[in-house]
Enzyme design. Structure first.
Site, PDB file in Angstrom:
ATOM      1  CD  GLU A   1      -3.880  -6.078   2.787  1.00  0.00           C
ATOM      2  OE1 GLU A   1      -4.889  -5.545   3.067  1.00  0.00           O
ATOM      3  OE2 GLU A   1      -2.601  -6.080   2.655  1.00  0.00           O
TER       4      GLU A   1
ATOM      5  CD  GLU B   1      -2.507  -0.726   2.666  1.00  0.00           C
ATOM      6  OE1 GLU B   1      -2.197  -0.228   3.355  1.00  0.00           O
ATOM      7  OE2 GLU B   1      -3.480  -2.092   2.374  1.00  0.00           O
TER       8      GLU B   1
HETATM    9  C1  BG6 Z   1      -4.398  -3.349   4.503  1.00  0.00           C
HETATM   10  C2  BG6 Z   1      -3.514  -3.646   5.261  1.00  0.00           C
HETATM   11  O1  BG6 Z   1      -5.014  -2.134   4.842  1.00  0.00           O
HETATM   12  O2  BG6 Z   1      -5.163  -3.378   5.672  1.00  0.00           O
HETATM   13  C3  BG6 Z   1      -3.534  -4.571   6.041  1.00  0.00           C
HETATM   14  O3  BG6 Z   1      -2.580  -3.809   4.200  1.00  0.00           O
HETATM   15  C4  BG6 Z   1      -4.245  -4.722   7.168  1.00  0.00           C
HETATM   16  O4  BG6 Z   1      -2.128  -5.440   6.671  1.00  0.00           O
HETATM   17  C5  BG6 Z   1      -5.675  -4.647   6.136  1.00  0.00           C
HETATM   18  O5  BG6 Z   1      -4.546  -5.966   7.645  1.00  0.00           O
HETATM   19  C6  BG6 Z   1      -6.743  -4.595   6.849  1.00  0.00           C
HETATM   20  O6  BG6 Z   1      -6.858  -3.506   8.298  1.00  0.00           O
HETATM   21  P1  BG6 Z   1      -7.601  -3.943   9.698  1.00  0.00           P
HETATM   22  O7  BG6 Z   1      -6.574  -2.627  10.233  1.00  0.00           O
HETATM   23  O8  BG6 Z   1      -8.941  -4.095   9.257  1.00  0.00           O
HETATM   24  O9  BG6 Z   1      -6.209  -4.558   9.860  1.00  0.00           O
END
Ligand code: BG6
Length: 491
Positions: free
Chosen positions: A389, A194
């Site tokens: 993701e 990111e």
């Molecule tokens: C993404 C990141 O922005 O979101 C991850 O790359 C992160 O590291 C994921 O875990 C989900 O966000 P969160 O805050 O719910 O863990």
């Protein structure tokens, strides 16, 4: 000539994604140094709305306290879910689901504990030898991120983080070390997780401790430039070591739509989407700064200092593929004052889209937005894409007999995978899908354990208490079947 694709490709990379600082634990073993993530606390007594503040604001006082061995604060990212000691069991579970790929990051501070050493830490390198061997045993392709919010804390304290050009050399030394060591075991690399996050979170993304920087916008874009150059130099080295390797960029892509058809909303959306995300993939996928950069920087009063060789190296070594995280879309209004705002990944917020439901954490759920995202990125770059993701953070309840009926997660993922399939039919070259947190891990934003994304439940609470026992959720078998049928059976 015109071949309609209605299925996922045969060699599609189905799998899951994690980050070392949220997964591994073992922060005090194997010679690991402290990373930016290791000083992130979780403290229930702080109001919830401030749990994510440390992503962008970390003070020297907080860091000093974290370095004190007698501190009684809880630092969840030092513990993760102890993959460091459970990796065999966890990888066996991924294999049981039929994973073709596993996205993970290397913890920079396992390899160079402070970041500026000349020689790497052999114990750290040996740990990832074992992890890659284990993945290899099951035929699981590692997709490895070099920097996922876990740069050495020392580089932030001594050099001021990515704002300092010297950090490029430290990063390239680290990248070269792991490219050489794992050249026969890793084909897919991502340089920065990111990368557009520098724009939102100067602490985790750049190692900038706010109180040091009177002109934070300048710091963000200077740091981003150094990351662009570092990424291009790393790509060069990677190709020299293994010409078959693929290096990708990774952005958080929150697709934006105009709140209304008011032309002001429409153009505000174009500009916001650039600054939030596409500027960063434009530079890395095309290899040069887009034409709109000059105006964008002038409006922010930012002047990026560059070296003569930067332009050439960036042009010569753009990325091979594009990847992104997708959790939600956003709506943009040129005059948002009277509208309701929303929570969001990376604290980007925006205004509430009345057509969309939200998760328990206020993130707006928009599966069709994923199809739009894929089409936008492919139209723009014509490079293969990995959805790096995607997932739903939710509270899971363990019922009698170790049952976890996470139908909400199945429904979220199914709806998103359906849209990927549609994007493939649209002609987009999607080569992989790694859902987020395939096993429950510590939340990046809030530091909670109870915000769970995985197919595998980990018995551990927000303060790290629990047996760490792994339990298959209902979604585990559902995803196993999705992979076994190559995305044909989603119900
Ligand atoms: C993404 C990141 O922005 O979101 C991850 O790359 C992160 O590291 C994921 O875990 C989900 O966000 P969160 O805050 O719910 O863990």
């Amino acid at each position: 000539m015109f071949q309609l694709k209605t299925k996922f490709p045969e060699n599609f990379l189905w799998g899951g994604a994690t980050a070392a600082n949220q997964l591994e634990g073992g922060s005090n073993v194997g010679g690991k140094g402290l990373s930016l993530a290791d000083v992130y606390t979780f403290d229930e007594s702080i109001p919830k709305e401030h749990w994510s503040d440390q992503w962008h604001l970390m003070t020297h006082k907080q860091i000093e306290e974290a370095q004190n061995p007698d501190s009684d604060k809880y630092y969840p990212k030092r513990h993760g879910v102890d993959f460091y000691h459970h990796y065999k069991e966890d990888i066996a579970l991924f294999a049981e689901m039929g994973y073709k790929a596993f996205r993970m990051s290397i913890s920079w501070t396992r390899i160079f504990p402070n970041g500026d050493e000349l020689d790497p830490n052999e114990e750290g390198l040996a740990f990832y030898d074992r992890v890659f061997d284990e993945l290899n045993k099951y035929g699981i392709e590692p997709i490895v991120t070099l920097s996922h919010y876990e740069m050495p804390l020392h580089l932030a304290l001594k050099y001021g983080g990515w704002v300092n050009r010297k950090v490029i050399d430290f990063f390239v030394r680290y990248a070269t070390t792991v490219f050489e060591r794992y050249q026969n075991r890793v084909k897919y690399w991502m340089t920065f997780n990111e990368i557009n996050c520098v724009n939102h979170h100067q602490y985790v993304s750049l190692g900038v401790i706010e109180e040091n920087h009177p002109n934070i916008e300048q710091a963000k874009f200077q740091g981003a430039h150094h990351q662009f150059v570092a990424s291009a130099l790393a790509t060069k080295v990677c190709k020299e070591i293994n010409p078959e390797a693929k290096v990708g960029c990774m952005i958080s892509y929150q697709v934006l739509v105009p709140y209304s058809c008011d032309p002001d909303d429409v153009f505000a959306t174009v500009e916001k989407e650039r600054i939030n995300s596409l500027f960063f993939s434009d530079v890395q996928a095309k290899g040069y700064y887009p034409a709109y950069t000059a105006k964008m920087l002038a409006e922010k009063n930012v002047i990026i200092r560059t070296e003569p060789e930067d332009e050439q190296i960036m042009r010569k070594y753009p990325v091979d593929y594009v990847s992104f995280s997708y959790y939600m879309s956003g709506a943009v209004c040129a005059h948002p004052e009277k509208l309701e705002g929303v929570e969001g990944n990376l604290l980007t917020g925006g205004v509430k889209n009345p057509y969309l439901p939200s998760s328990d954490w206020g993130w707006q759920v928009d599966p069709k937005g994923l199809r739009t995202a894929l089409n936008n990125l492919y139209d723009r770059y014509q490079k293969p894409i990995i959805v790096a993701e995607n997932g739903l953070g939710a509270i899971d309840v363990v019922e009698e007999g170790d049952l976890i009926n996470d139908d909400y997660r199945i429904s979220y993922l199914r709806d998103h995978i359906k849209q990927i399939k549609k994007a493939i039919t649209d002609g987009v070259d999607v080569i992989g899908y790694t859902s987020w947190g395939c096993i429950d891990i510590v939340s990046a934003g809030t530091g909670q354990m109870s915000k769970r994304y995985g197919f595998i439940y980990v018995d551990q609470d927000d303060m790290g208490r629990g047996t760490k026992r792994r339990i298959r959720k209902k979604s585990f078998n559902w995803y196993k079947n999705v992979i076994a049928t190559n995305g044909e059976q989603l119900e």
